[in-house]
Design a protein around this motif. Structure first.
Motif, mmCIF file in Angstrom:
data_model
loop_
_atom_site.group_PDB
_atom_site.id
_atom_site.type_symbol
_atom_site.label_atom_id
_atom_site.label_comp_id
_atom_site.label_asym_id
_atom_site.label_seq_id
_atom_site.Cartn_x
_atom_site.Cartn_y
_atom_site.Cartn_z
ATOM 1 N N VAL A 184 9.132 5.470 -0.330
ATOM 2 C CA VAL A 184 10.342 4.720 -0.663
ATOM 3 C C VAL A 184 11.063 4.342 0.623
ATOM 4 C CG1 VAL A 184 10.662 5.750 -2.936
ATOM 5 C CG2 VAL A 184 11.711 6.820 -0.961
ATOM 6 N N VAL A 185 11.672 3.170 0.605
ATOM 7 C CA VAL A 185 12.436 2.695 1.757
ATOM 8 C C VAL A 185 13.731 3.492 1.837
ATOM 9 C CG1 VAL A 185 13.664 0.721 2.754
ATOM 10 C CG2 VAL A 185 11.448 0.373 1.621
ATOM 11 N N VAL A 186 14.002 4.038 3.014
ATOM 12 C CA VAL A 186 15.249 4.782 3.217
ATOM 13 C C VAL A 186 16.176 4.076 4.206
ATOM 14 C CG1 VAL A 186 14.292 7.025 2.609
ATOM 15 C CG2 VAL A 186 14.224 6.268 4.994
ATOM 16 N N LYS A 187 15.629 3.101 4.949
ATOM 17 C CA LYS A 187 16.451 2.435 5.953
ATOM 18 C C LYS A 187 15.723 1.204 6.469
ATOM 19 C CE LYS A 187 18.518 3.468 10.455
ATOM 20 N NZ LYS A 187 18.598 4.448 11.537
ATOM 21 N N GLU A 188 16.496 0.226 6.905
ATOM 22 C CA GLU A 188 15.939 -0.898 7.646
ATOM 23 C C GLU A 188 16.355 -0.748 9.089
ATOM 24 O OE1 GLU A 188 16.494 -4.879 6.162
ATOM 25 O OE2 GLU A 188 16.314 -4.208 4.087
ATOM 26 N N ASP A 189 15.476 -1.134 9.990
ATOM 27 C CA ASP A 189 15.741 -0.991 11.420
ATOM 28 C C ASP A 189 14.994 -2.102 12.158
ATOM 29 O OD1 ASP A 189 16.761 0.113 13.744
ATOM 30 O OD2 ASP A 189 15.864 2.091 13.451
ATOM 31 N N ILE A 190 15.034 -2.028 13.478
ATOM 32 C CA ILE A 190 14.262 -2.935 14.320
ATOM 33 C C ILE A 190 13.219 -2.089 15.042
ATOM 34 C CG2 ILE A 190 14.320 -4.522 16.301
ATOM 35 C CD1 ILE A 190 15.705 -5.646 13.821
ATOM 36 N N THR A 211 7.788 -3.964 18.627
ATOM 37 C CA THR A 211 7.615 -5.385 18.313
ATOM 38 C C THR A 211 8.929 -6.152 18.296
ATOM 39 O OG1 THR A 211 7.871 -5.060 15.932
ATOM 40 C CG2 THR A 211 5.627 -4.841 16.840
ATOM 41 N N LYS A 212 10.033 -5.422 18.167
ATOM 42 C CA LYS A 212 11.379 -6.008 18.028
ATOM 43 C C LYS A 212 11.536 -6.771 16.714
ATOM 44 C CE LYS A 212 12.312 -4.498 22.145
ATOM 45 N NZ LYS A 212 12.195 -3.082 22.205
ATOM 46 N N LEU A 213 10.659 -6.495 15.752
ATOM 47 C CA LEU A 213 10.724 -7.119 14.431
ATOM 48 C C LEU A 213 11.428 -6.168 13.453
ATOM 49 C CD1 LEU A 213 7.081 -8.519 14.197
ATOM 50 C CD2 LEU A 213 9.180 -9.842 14.578
ATOM 51 N N PRO A 214 12.073 -6.704 12.405
ATOM 52 C CA PRO A 214 12.679 -5.841 11.396
ATOM 53 C C PRO A 214 11.606 -4.996 10.687
ATOM 54 C CG PRO A 214 13.432 -8.108 11.140
ATOM 55 C CD PRO A 214 12.310 -8.133 12.131
ATOM 56 N N GLU A 215 11.941 -3.729 10.438
ATOM 57 C CA GLU A 215 10.997 -2.832 9.784
ATOM 58 C C GLU A 215 11.700 -1.967 8.764
ATOM 59 O OE1 GLU A 215 9.175 -0.067 12.535
ATOM 60 O OE2 GLU A 215 11.100 0.770 13.143
ATOM 61 N N TYR A 216 10.901 -1.490 7.809
ATOM 62 C CA TYR A 216 11.361 -0.489 6.854
ATOM 63 C C TYR A 216 10.969 0.890 7.372
ATOM 64 C CZ TYR A 216 11.827 -4.147 3.241
ATOM 65 O OH TYR A 216 12.177 -5.254 2.509
ATOM 66 N N LEU A 217 11.876 1.832 7.240
ATOM 67 C CA LEU A 217 11.558 3.232 7.447
ATOM 68 C C LEU A 217 11.380 3.807 6.045
ATOM 69 C CD1 LEU A 217 14.244 4.078 10.152
ATOM 70 C CD2 LEU A 217 11.938 3.181 10.478
ATOM 71 N N MET A 218 10.229 4.393 5.790
ATOM 72 C CA MET A 218 9.887 4.872 4.454
ATOM 73 C C MET A 218 9.596 6.368 4.503
ATOM 74 S SD MET A 218 7.494 1.649 3.276
ATOM 75 C CE MET A 218 7.642 1.929 1.505
ATOM 76 N N HIS A 219 9.860 7.061 3.408
ATOM 77 C CA HIS A 219 9.599 8.490 3.297
ATOM 78 C C HIS A 219 8.858 8.790 2.011
ATOM 79 C CE1 HIS A 219 13.110 9.980 6.079
ATOM 80 N NE2 HIS A 219 12.225 9.246 6.702
ATOM 81 N N LEU A 220 8.159 9.917 2.033
ATOM 82 C CA LEU A 220 7.471 10.415 0.849
ATOM 83 C C LEU A 220 7.481 11.934 0.883
ATOM 84 C CD1 LEU A 220 5.587 9.981 -1.661
ATOM 85 C CD2 LEU A 220 3.684 10.163 -0.059
ATOM 86 N N ASP A 221 7.982 12.555 -0.193
ATOM 87 C CA ASP A 221 7.885 13.998 -0.344
ATOM 88 C C ASP A 221 6.542 14.311 -0.968
ATOM 89 O OD1 ASP A 221 10.455 14.620 0.630
ATOM 90 O OD2 ASP A 221 11.353 14.167 -1.324
ATOM 91 N N LEU A 222 5.815 15.234 -0.357
ATOM 92 C CA LEU A 222 4.473 15.588 -0.856
ATOM 93 C C LEU A 222 4.544 16.701 -1.889
ATOM 94 C CD1 LEU A 222 2.544 15.455 2.528
ATOM 95 C CD2 LEU A 222 2.482 13.783 0.702
ATOM 96 N N ILE A 239 0.841 -1.199 0.000
ATOM 97 C CA ILE A 239 0.000 0.000 0.000
ATOM 98 C C ILE A 239 0.880 1.255 0.000
ATOM 99 C CG2 ILE A 239 -1.558 1.401 1.432
ATOM 100 C CD1 ILE A 239 -2.857 -1.309 2.305
ATOM 101 N N LEU A 240 1.858 1.277 0.887
ATOM 102 C CA LEU A 240 2.729 2.454 1.002
ATOM 103 C C LEU A 240 3.591 2.645 -0.247
ATOM 104 C CD1 LEU A 240 3.681 1.949 4.741
ATOM 105 C CD2 LEU A 240 2.239 3.778 3.819
ATOM 106 N N LYS A 241 4.095 1.565 -0.781
ATOM 107 C CA LYS A 241 4.923 1.650 -1.997
ATOM 108 C C LYS A 241 4.104 2.191 -3.172
ATOM 109 C CE LYS A 241 7.867 -1.223 -4.893
ATOM 110 N NZ LYS A 241 9.217 -0.845 -4.935
ATOM 111 N N ARG A 242 2.880 1.677 -3.337
ATOM 112 C CA ARG A 242 2.003 2.175 -4.415
ATOM 113 C C ARG A 242 1.690 3.660 -4.247
ATOM 114 N NH1 ARG A 242 -0.911 -2.815 -4.090
ATOM 115 N NH2 ARG A 242 -2.284 -1.843 -2.586
ATOM 116 N N ALA A 243 1.647 4.118 -2.996
ATOM 117 C CA ALA A 243 1.347 5.527 -2.716
ATOM 118 C C ALA A 243 2.558 6.425 -2.956
ATOM 119 C CB ALA A 243 0.856 5.683 -1.285
#
Length: 161
Positions: A140-146, A150-161, A133-137
């Motif tokens: 973009v992924v700028v970083k991977e983190d924990i 939840t302590k699960l791996p996550e993507y940090l994503m950004h979007l310029d409006l 959903i976020l990618k279609r919107a």
């Protein structure tokens, strides 16, 4: 009312939302990617009241209730969390029906209307539906983190409006 989409209405939460809100907050499948734990009824009630009180003090932009336009059914929450992070979650029975895509597209319009220039999103990597959903919107992924919750791996994503 905050805004509408074709099928949804976004409005402030009210105390009458407590049963559906708690149903969402106590569902392990819903909360797996949010906090990693479910809430008790008391915890849900405290959180709901805290957010409602925040509206009254004009210091909250998050969250808002999401309901179906056709019958007013509560289906989830959404909003812009502090530091311009987009957030949303739905009761499980409303997954896979296109509501996430519809809501995120309208949240982007709403964000522009309130003057935001950039949005962030954190999404657990396993949460493929939200990632798509976020990618279609346009995020973009700028970083991977924990994720700190939840302590699960996550993507940090950004979007310029």
């Amino acid at each position: 009312m905050i805004f509408e989409t074709n099928r949804l209405r976004v409005r402030k939460l009210t105390i009458s939302d407590i049963n559906d809100f708690h149903k969402m907050q106590s569902d392990t499948a819903v909360m797996r990617y949010i906090t990693g734990k479910v809430a008790t009824f008391e915890e849900s009630s405290v959180k709901l009241n805290e957010w409602i009180f925040g509206y009254e003090n004009n210091n909250v932009k998050w969250p808002y209730a999401v309901e179906l336009k056709e019958d007013g059914s509560f289906i989830g929450i959404c909003g812009i969390i502090e530091k311009n992070e987009i957030g949303y979650r739905f009761l499980r029975e409303y997954w896979h029906r296109g509501f996430g895509t519809e809501l995120v597209e309208s949240l982007l319009v709403f964000s522009k209307q309130i003057g935001l220039k950039k949005l962030k999103a954190n999404v657990i990597i396993e949460n493929v539906g939200s990632y798509k959903i976020l990618k279609r919107a346009g995020f973009v992924v700028v970083k991977e983190d924990i994720c700190k919750y939840t302590k699960l791996p996550e993507y940090l994503m950004h979007l310029d409006l």
